[in-house]
Structure formats: C-alpha cells, structure tokens
Design an enzyme around this catalytic site. Structure first.
Site, PDB file in Angstrom:
ATOM      1  N   SER A 153      45.609  30.114  33.679  1.00 27.94           N
ATOM      2  CA  SER A 153      44.246  29.579  33.559  1.00 27.94           C
ATOM      3  C   SER A 153      44.228  28.167  34.127  1.00 27.94           C
ATOM      4  O   SER A 153      45.292  27.555  34.315  1.00 27.94           O
ATOM      5  CB  SER A 153      43.887  29.526  32.065  1.00 27.94           C
ATOM      6  OG  SER A 153      42.679  28.860  31.850  1.00 27.94           O
ATOM      7  N   TYR A 181      45.947  26.893  22.912  1.00 30.34           N
ATOM      8  CA  TYR A 181      45.647  27.814  24.019  1.00 30.34           C
ATOM      9  C   TYR A 181      46.270  27.286  25.311  1.00 30.34           C
ATOM     10  O   TYR A 181      46.912  28.033  26.055  1.00 30.34           O
ATOM     11  CB  TYR A 181      44.124  27.965  24.173  1.00 30.34           C
ATOM     12  CG  TYR A 181      43.719  28.867  25.323  1.00 30.34           C
ATOM     13  CD1 TYR A 181      43.919  30.247  25.250  1.00 30.34           C
ATOM     14  CD2 TYR A 181      43.140  28.352  26.487  1.00 30.34           C
ATOM     15  CE1 TYR A 181      43.558  31.089  26.298  1.00 30.34           C
ATOM     16  CE2 TYR A 181      42.771  29.182  27.541  1.00 30.34           C
ATOM     17  CZ  TYR A 181      42.984  30.554  27.441  1.00 30.34           C
ATOM     18  OH  TYR A 181      42.624  31.379  28.492  1.00 30.34           O
TER      19      TYR A 181
HETATM   20  N1  LIG Z   1      37.221  34.143  30.679  1.00 31.03           N
HETATM   21  C1  LIG Z   1      37.736  33.006  31.086  1.00 31.03           C
HETATM   22  O1  LIG Z   1      37.035  31.996  31.218  1.00 31.03           O
HETATM   23  C2  LIG Z   1      39.221  32.919  31.429  1.00 31.03           C
HETATM   24  C3  LIG Z   1      39.667  31.787  32.105  1.00 31.03           C
HETATM   25  C4  LIG Z   1      41.017  31.664  32.379  1.00 31.03           C
HETATM   26  C5  LIG Z   1      41.897  32.660  32.008  1.00 31.03           C
HETATM   27  N2  LIG Z   1      41.431  33.761  31.346  1.00 31.03           N
HETATM   28  C6  LIG Z   1      42.420  34.759  30.927  1.00 31.03           C
HETATM   29  O2  LIG Z   1      42.056  36.031  31.417  1.00 31.03           O
HETATM   30  C7  LIG Z   1      42.575  37.045  30.577  1.00 31.03           C
HETATM   31  C8  LIG Z   1      41.490  38.075  30.301  1.00 31.03           C
HETATM   32  O3  LIG Z   1      40.473  37.493  29.521  1.00 31.03           O
HETATM   33  P1  LIG Z   1      38.922  37.830  29.682  1.00 31.03           P
HETATM   34  O4  LIG Z   1      38.254  36.581  30.042  1.00 31.03           O
HETATM   35  O5  LIG Z   1      38.727  39.028  30.494  1.00 31.03           O
HETATM   36  O6  LIG Z   1      38.544  38.081  28.145  1.00 31.03           O
HETATM   37  P2  LIG Z   1      38.165  39.388  27.316  1.00 31.03           P
HETATM   38  O7  LIG Z   1      37.007  40.097  27.927  1.00 31.03           O
HETATM   39  O8  LIG Z   1      38.074  38.958  25.900  1.00 31.03           O
HETATM   40  O9  LIG Z   1      39.443  40.332  27.512  1.00 31.03           O
HETATM   41  C9  LIG Z   1      40.640  40.141  26.816  1.00 31.03           C
HETATM   42  C10 LIG Z   1      41.389  41.463  26.819  1.00 31.03           C
HETATM   43  O10 LIG Z   1      42.643  41.264  26.138  1.00 31.03           O
HETATM   44  C11 LIG Z   1      42.851  42.381  25.306  1.00 31.03           C
HETATM   45  N3  LIG Z   1      43.740  42.093  24.191  1.00 31.03           N
HETATM   46  C12 LIG Z   1      43.618  41.161  23.214  1.00 31.03           C
HETATM   47  N4  LIG Z   1      44.637  41.265  22.344  1.00 31.03           N
HETATM   48  C13 LIG Z   1      45.410  42.289  22.778  1.00 31.03           C
HETATM   49  C14 LIG Z   1      46.606  42.885  22.315  1.00 31.03           C
HETATM   50  N5  LIG Z   1      47.212  42.473  21.198  1.00 31.03           N
HETATM   51  N6  LIG Z   1      47.133  43.914  23.019  1.00 31.03           N
HETATM   52  C15 LIG Z   1      46.533  44.361  24.145  1.00 31.03           C
HETATM   53  N7  LIG Z   1      45.403  43.836  24.636  1.00 31.03           N
HETATM   54  C16 LIG Z   1      44.853  42.812  23.951  1.00 31.03           C
HETATM   55  C17 LIG Z   1      41.469  42.801  24.840  1.00 31.03           C
HETATM   56  O11 LIG Z   1      41.482  44.188  24.513  1.00 31.03           O
HETATM   57  P3  LIG Z   1      41.487  44.802  23.024  1.00 31.03           P
HETATM   58  O12 LIG Z   1      40.756  43.842  22.135  1.00 31.03           O
HETATM   59  O13 LIG Z   1      40.795  46.117  23.217  1.00 31.03           O
HETATM   60  O14 LIG Z   1      42.934  44.966  22.690  1.00 31.03           O
HETATM   61  C18 LIG Z   1      40.650  42.570  26.096  1.00 31.03           C
HETATM   62  O15 LIG Z   1      40.655  43.720  26.903  1.00 31.03           O
HETATM   63  C19 LIG Z   1      43.126  36.341  29.346  1.00 31.03           C
HETATM   64  O16 LIG Z   1      44.531  36.226  29.462  1.00 31.03           O
HETATM   65  C20 LIG Z   1      42.480  34.967  29.425  1.00 31.03           C
HETATM   66  O17 LIG Z   1      43.233  33.984  28.766  1.00 31.03           O
HETATM   67  C21 LIG Z   1      40.114  33.921  31.064  1.00 31.03           C
END
Ligand SMILES: NC(=O)c1ccc[n+]([C@@H]2O[C@H](COP(=O)([O-])OP(=O)(O)OC[C@H]3O[C@@H](n4cnc5c(N)ncnc54)[C@H](OP(=O)(O)O)[C@@H]3O)[C@@H](O)[C@H]2O)c1
Length: 246
Positions: A140, A153
C-alpha cells in the site's frame, strides 16, 4: 502471454481481489479464488464462467496455514500448476494506538502479514521446482508513508513491502520467480468497513467524498505486472488517485 496460466487470488470475495480475478480470467488465466465468504465467491464464479473463464473457488482463511496448503494442493490437483499468486487478502481497522484495540492489531498481523507468509509458503516449493512463477503482494501507500491512526496497519504493509523485496533477492535470480509489490492509494472498496474507532468517522467520510481509485484500476496494474514478458520483473507499482496528496 498469460493465456492458459493458473493464478491463485486470495481475498477475492470483494474489492481488488474480485476485480483482479475477473480481469485475469478475461485474459485467459485459470483463476482459483479464495476468501471466507463462500457465497460471494460462488457469485463471482458464475460471472467468470458466463464470461467464458475457468474458475475454482474454495473457502480460504489465510490465517490458517492448513487451509492455505489445502487450497494450493486443490489447485495443483485440478490444473497441475500454479503460475501466479496474488496475496491480496487484507484488512484495515485503523485506530489510534492509545485506544488499545488489541484484537484488531492481532487480526491485522494475522491476515496482512502471516496470511501472506502462509500462502507464499504453500506455493513456493512448486514454483521453485519448476523454476517459474510470479508472486504479487498487496502492500500500500501505507507501506511507504506512515499516517496517524495507521501505525499498526502501516507496520503490516511495511512488512509486506520488506518481505516482497526479500523474496525477490532470494528467488528471482536463482529460481526465476518474479515478485511484485502493488502499492495503492485510496481505492473505493469495503476496506474501511472494519474501522471501529469512532474518532475516525470523519476521516472515513472524507475519503468517500474524494475521487478515489477503483478496484479495476488496481486490477489493471496487476495485469500489467503479470503479463509483462518473462525478462521483466515489475518489482513495485505505486498508484495514487490524482487528488491524493500523501
Ligand atoms: N482499498 C484501499 O484503499 C487499499 C489501498 C492499499 C492497499 N489495499 C490492500 O488491498 C487488499 C484488498 O483490499 P480491498 O481494498 O479490496 O478491500 P476489501 O474489499 O475489504 O477486500 C478484502 C478481502 O480480504 C479478504 N479477507 C479478509 N480476511 C481474510 C482472511 N482471514 N482470509 C481470507 N481472506 C480474507 C476479504 O474476504 P472475506 O471477508 O470473505 O474473507 C475480502 O475479500 C488489502 O490487502 C488491502 O490492504 C487496499
């Protein structure tokens, strides 16, 4: 170039993981999608099949090492290969450290760090043996810049960045395994839903008013990295919305 390859995508039940699964599937990649919400995976699988893609879905909690191993084994049994791993599962319950939300610290460390290690551990011997593979880790902007209420985080995302570079040093030259750290700024997903610190309500609302990135923007970056020619190791991709300053 990636047509016919096999990819595992963790956290594919929403947001970036979901968009990445669909994008890779449309490019001809066989996608194995994992997360805890199996109903969401099933829905996505139907959409991928409707687009002519190939998909395997299975419940995956990345904090459970055995589930990570079983997931990789199921993919190998089905398709005989794992070419790409996208370590995407993650959560971001931001909070000020003084509020001592210890359970949330634990979950972030377990999912954002240990989950990445476990899933990588489940595929690395296979990739090493066949001397090819690509590991994509979701770090990130928070893996480069620390911000208030993000200390834990950010620590997890700095860890992912460090781990990714360590993987590169250990495996890229010797075992032809490419590694990529994807570093998004603010993306409109469900990621902020886990924030329980009430003092951050305004921060969350402000984020929603910004012109943020979309999950598809990040999926496009992942496609760029994994579809680059074999001699190109795209090590880091940092992407912010144009309107994000820090
Ligand atoms: N959105 C942003 O602004 C942003 C910015 C930088 C980096 N990121 C990174 O991008 C990645 C994806 O995030 P997103 O933004 O797409 O958020 P999101 O829509 O909340 O997706 C997060 C995913 O992680 C899964 N997850 C959570 N706990 C889990 C576990 N114990 N085992 C397996 N899967 C798990 C969730 O699925 P279930 O709940 O169904 O398990 C969900 O599919 C993350 O690593 C996040 O830190 C996001």
């Amino acid at each position: 170039m990636i047509n016919g390859k096999v990819a595992i995508i963790t956290g594919a039940s929403s947001g970036i993981g979901e968009a990445t699964a669909m994008t890779l599937a449309k490019a001809g990649v066989k996608v194995a999608i994992g997360a805890r919400r199996v109903d969401r995976l099933e829905e996505l699988s139907k959409k991928i099949i409707a687009e002519g893609g190939e998909v395997h879905f299975q419940k995956l909690d990345v904090t459970k090492r055995e589930e990570c191993d079983n997931f990789a084994k199921a993919v190998l049994d089905k398709w005989g290969s794992i070419d790409i791993l996208v370590n995407n599962a993650g959560l971001m319950p931001l909070s000020f450290f003084k509020n001592l939300k210890v359970d949330e610290w634990d979950r972030m460390v377990d999912v954002n760090i240990k989950g990445v290690l476990y899933c990588t551990g489940s595929v690395i011997s296979h990739m090493k043996e066949k001397k090819s593979g690509h590991i994509v880790n979701l770090s990130s902007v928070a893996g480069r810049v620390v911000f208030p209420a993000g200390s834990v985080y950010c620590a997890t995302k700095f860890a992912v960045a460090a781990f990714t570079e360590g993987l590169r040093q250990e495996f890229s030259v010797r075992s032809n395994i490419r590694v990529t750290s994807i570093e998004p700024g603010i993306v409109a997903t469900e990621l902020t839903d886990t924030i329980t610190d009430e003092s951050l309500q305004q921060f969350v609302e402000n984020g929603k008013k910004m012109e943020t990135l979309q999950a598809q923007d990040i999926a496009n970056a992942i496609l760029y990295a994994v579809d680059s020619p074999p001699h190109v190791n795209v090590n880091e991709v940092l992407i912010r919305p144009t309107t994000q300053e820090k």
